[in-house]
Design an enzyme around this catalytic site. Structure first.
Site, PDB file in Angstrom:
ATOM      1  N   CYS A   2      -9.437   3.650   3.789  1.00 56.40           N
ATOM      2  CA  CYS A   2      -8.749   4.452   4.608  1.00 56.40           C
ATOM      3  C   CYS A   2      -9.204   5.858   4.699  1.00 56.40           C
ATOM      4  CB  CYS A   2      -7.220   4.435   4.794  1.00 56.40           C
ATOM      5  SG  CYS A   2      -6.580   2.828   5.042  1.00 56.40           S
ATOM      6  N   ASN A 102      -4.016   7.182   2.716  1.00 52.40           N
ATOM      7  CA  ASN A 102      -5.139   6.788   2.164  1.00 52.40           C
ATOM      8  C   ASN A 102      -4.682   6.405   0.770  1.00 52.40           C
ATOM      9  OD1 ASN A 102      -8.324   7.662   0.990  1.00 52.40           O
ATOM     10  ND2 ASN A 102      -7.773   5.833   1.152  1.00 52.40           N
ATOM     11  N   GLY A 103      -4.908   5.317   0.487  1.00 59.86           N
ATOM     12  CA  GLY A 103      -4.627   4.744  -1.079  1.00 59.86           C
ATOM     13  C   GLY A 103      -3.776   3.587  -1.281  1.00 59.86           C
ATOM     14  N   CYS A 250     -11.328   8.524  -8.269  1.00 59.39           N
ATOM     15  CA  CYS A 250     -12.027   7.363  -8.076  1.00 59.39           C
ATOM     16  C   CYS A 250     -13.452   7.485  -8.160  1.00 59.39           C
ATOM     17  CB  CYS A 250     -11.533   6.680  -6.680  1.00 59.39           C
ATOM     18  SG  CYS A 250     -12.550   5.584  -6.118  1.00 59.39           S
ATOM     19  N   TYR A 256     -20.142   4.625  -3.975  1.00 55.08           N
ATOM     20  CA  TYR A 256     -20.257   3.813  -2.723  1.00 55.08           C
ATOM     21  C   TYR A 256     -19.620   4.292  -1.633  1.00 55.08           C
ATOM     22  CZ  TYR A 256     -19.435   0.002   0.666  1.00 55.08           C
ATOM     23  OH  TYR A 256     -19.378  -0.791   1.917  1.00 55.08           O
ATOM     24  N   CYS A 396      -9.610  -3.294  -7.607  1.00 55.12           N
ATOM     25  CA  CYS A 396      -8.961  -2.072  -7.593  1.00 55.12           C
ATOM     26  C   CYS A 396      -7.300  -1.893  -6.953  1.00 55.12           C
ATOM     27  CB  CYS A 396      -9.844  -1.105  -6.490  1.00 55.12           C
ATOM     28  SG  CYS A 396      -9.111   0.426  -6.416  1.00 55.12           S
ATOM     29  N   CYS A 448     -11.028   7.738 -12.624  1.00 54.62           N
ATOM     30  CA  CYS A 448     -10.279   6.389 -12.735  1.00 54.62           C
ATOM     31  C   CYS A 448     -11.825   5.297 -12.594  1.00 54.62           C
ATOM     32  CB  CYS A 448      -9.611   5.979 -11.644  1.00 54.62           C
ATOM     33  SG  CYS A 448      -9.095   4.438 -11.559  1.00 54.62           S
ATOM     34  N   CYS A 451     -12.066  -0.332 -11.979  1.00 55.76           N
ATOM     35  CA  CYS A 451     -12.907  -1.394 -11.513  1.00 55.76           C
ATOM     36  C   CYS A 451     -13.971  -1.929 -12.461  1.00 55.76           C
ATOM     37  CB  CYS A 451     -13.359  -1.395 -10.136  1.00 55.76           C
ATOM     38  SG  CYS A 451     -14.348   0.088  -9.869  1.00 55.76           S
TER      39      CYS A 451
END
Ligand code: AMP
Length: 459
Positions: A2, A102-103, A250, A256, A396, A448, A451
């Site tokens: 987002c 966002n999150g 993140c 990416y 995630c 973090c 993933c």
């Protein structure tokens, strides 16, 4: 996933938000929305699809006011229900506000259940709506150590209280009649930047590429744990929570997600992504004739790999930009062709060559399998697949749309089994240390990596 955007004090606030959202389109293509305030009322326009489809120019003409926020959505929590399109708007005893997020919150279901038991009625399935309720029903006084500005005494403590209850990832923009508020969770999972233009208007955005489009300069990041209030009295910053010394930004944003022309977490995505490719070249040496990126996401890592290894860089796969993610593929035979629709090999570059292809990540492995097959059909003598991040082994919970563990190929197969499945001559990943080292080279600290490691900072 987002993207969020906010404007304070610009006569064309809604238009600029539209442009900002356009620049953040890569962060979410499912829906878009804008909330604008003329100082008295907040008005909303929400729609499905890309920004250009969701919001019409006639809509923008009607959206008068000098404060605005906006959101582009890619559903993680809550599904693709039109009721989940943000910003959310609420009217409560203290006035009205709109909010965009966002999150992903990790305790939203629990909070929601508690609130519903107390009689709260939710209108969406999104985790963001718990913020709306927590803000509206909050009663506790603000922490004693915080001196609040006169303008902040009523509403801002409600935001503090909501922050104390939720756990997880949130970069928020909140619009009040006369205030723009930006909030980042104490781990700082998702990016959020602050900018200003020459005439003194302020902007908040998920990434700095959205500041560029409105001619604003990047000033700084909204800090982990910060509540930043912007109004006619200026900017004020509060830190209502205890927050860890090392944030948990993140790292997948650098791998990416973020745009390469963006500055996030205080560093350029371009540099770090390319450094990941260079590091990969130091870790994995292959005798090959050509390095080919999987466009667009593998572009910079491939460039870095080529520069460091000395193996020539070529665009051996051409990408069509007209294939949406929502392309409908009703039958299997057509679905199998769909990767070709997006990426097609350049026979002159591939034929008779030992080819290295570089992609940023391997998730389900389905795309890579098709690409390897395509390259072989185009005459590649060897196909080596290099991934500029470690194996993705865990979902995630903080806002990136990764599939469940069952669907993550690296959670279920060894690297050799994945190589075999994909049909490549060799398969190599960037090491965890290599990835973190590449990001740290540019002064980064505190990531973090859940993933890639399954090590979740908050659950
Ligand atoms: P696959 O291994 O077939 O699932 O697809 C891997 C490709 O998806 C890579 O090229 C990545 O750039 C891209 N990718 C990685 N994460 C995501 C995500 N969360 N959403 C969409 N695409 C992604």
């Amino acid at each position: 996933m987002c993207g969020v955007f906010g404007v304070f004090d610009h006569k064309d606030a809604a238009y600029l938000t539209y442009l900002g959202l356009h620049s953040l389109q890569h962060r979410g293509q499912e829906s878009a929305g804008i909330a604008v305030s003329d100082g008295y009322d907040i008005n909303l326009k929400l729609g499905q699809g890309l920004v250009t489809r969701a919001i019409k120019s006639e809509d923008l003409q009607e959206m008068k006011g000098s404060l605005a926020i906006g959101h582009v959505r890619y559903s993680t929590a809550g599904g693709s229900n039109p009721k989940n399109i943000q910003p959310f708007y609420a009217h409560f005893y203290g006035g009205s506000f709109a909010i965009a997020h966002n999150g992903n919150l990790v305790n939203a279901d629990k909070i929601r259940l508690e609130l519903e038991k107390e009689g709260a009625i939710f209108r969406s399935t999104s985790d963001t709506e718990v913020f709306v309720h927590l803000i509206a029903k909050s009663k506790e006084p603000p922490p004693a150590h915080i001196m609040l500005h006169q303008n902040d005494k009523e509403f801002i403590p409600l935001v503090f209280n909501a922050m104390r209850k939720v756990k997880g990832a949130y970069s928020l923009v909140i619009l009040r009649e006369n205030q723009l508020i930006a909030v980042r969770d104490p781990f700082g999972f998702r990016p959020l930047v602050l900018g200003k233009n020459k005439s003194g208007s302020y902007f908040v955005a998920s990434e700095s590429c959205a500041l560029d489009i409105v001619d604003a300069e990047y000033l700084r990041d909204v800090k982990p744990g910060e509540v930043l209030v912007i109004d006619d009295a200026g900017l004020r910053s509060y830190f209502p929570l205890e927050f860890p010394e090392n944030a948990k930004k993140c790292i997948f944003e650098f791998v990416y997600f973020a745009r390469p022309d963006s500055l996030i977490f205080g560093d350029w995505v371009y540099e770090i992504r390319k450094e990941m490719g260079r590091t990969l070249a130091r870790e994995v040496k292959i005798d090959a004739d050509v390095v080919v990126p999987v466009l667009d996401s593998g572009l910079l890592a491939a460039k870095g790999y080529s520069e460091e290894s000395g193996i020539p860089f070529e665009i051996g796969l051409v990408r069509s930009h007209y294939v949406g993610r929502s392309f409908i593929q009703p039958v299997q035979s057509i679905r199998d062709l769909s990767v070709k629709l997006k990426l097609n090999p350049v026979k002159q570059v591939i034929d008779g060559k030992r080819v290295i292809i570089v992609d940023d990540s391997l998730v389900r492995g389905t795309t890579s399998k098709k690409i390897v097959n395509m390259l072989r059909n185009a005459g590649a003598k060897e196909v080596h697949l290099l991934i500029s991040s470690p194996p993705v082994i865990s979902p995630c919970y903080y806002g990136i749309d990764t599939p469940t563990k069952e669907e993550l190929i690296a959670a279920n197969k060894s690297i050799e089994e994945i190589r075999d499945y994909i049909g490549a001559d060799s398969l190599h990943y960037l090491s965890l240390e290599g990835m973190i080292g590449a990001a740290n080279k540019y002064k980064q600290k505190g990531f973090c990596t859940a993933c890639f490691t399954g090590d979740y900072p908050v659950l």
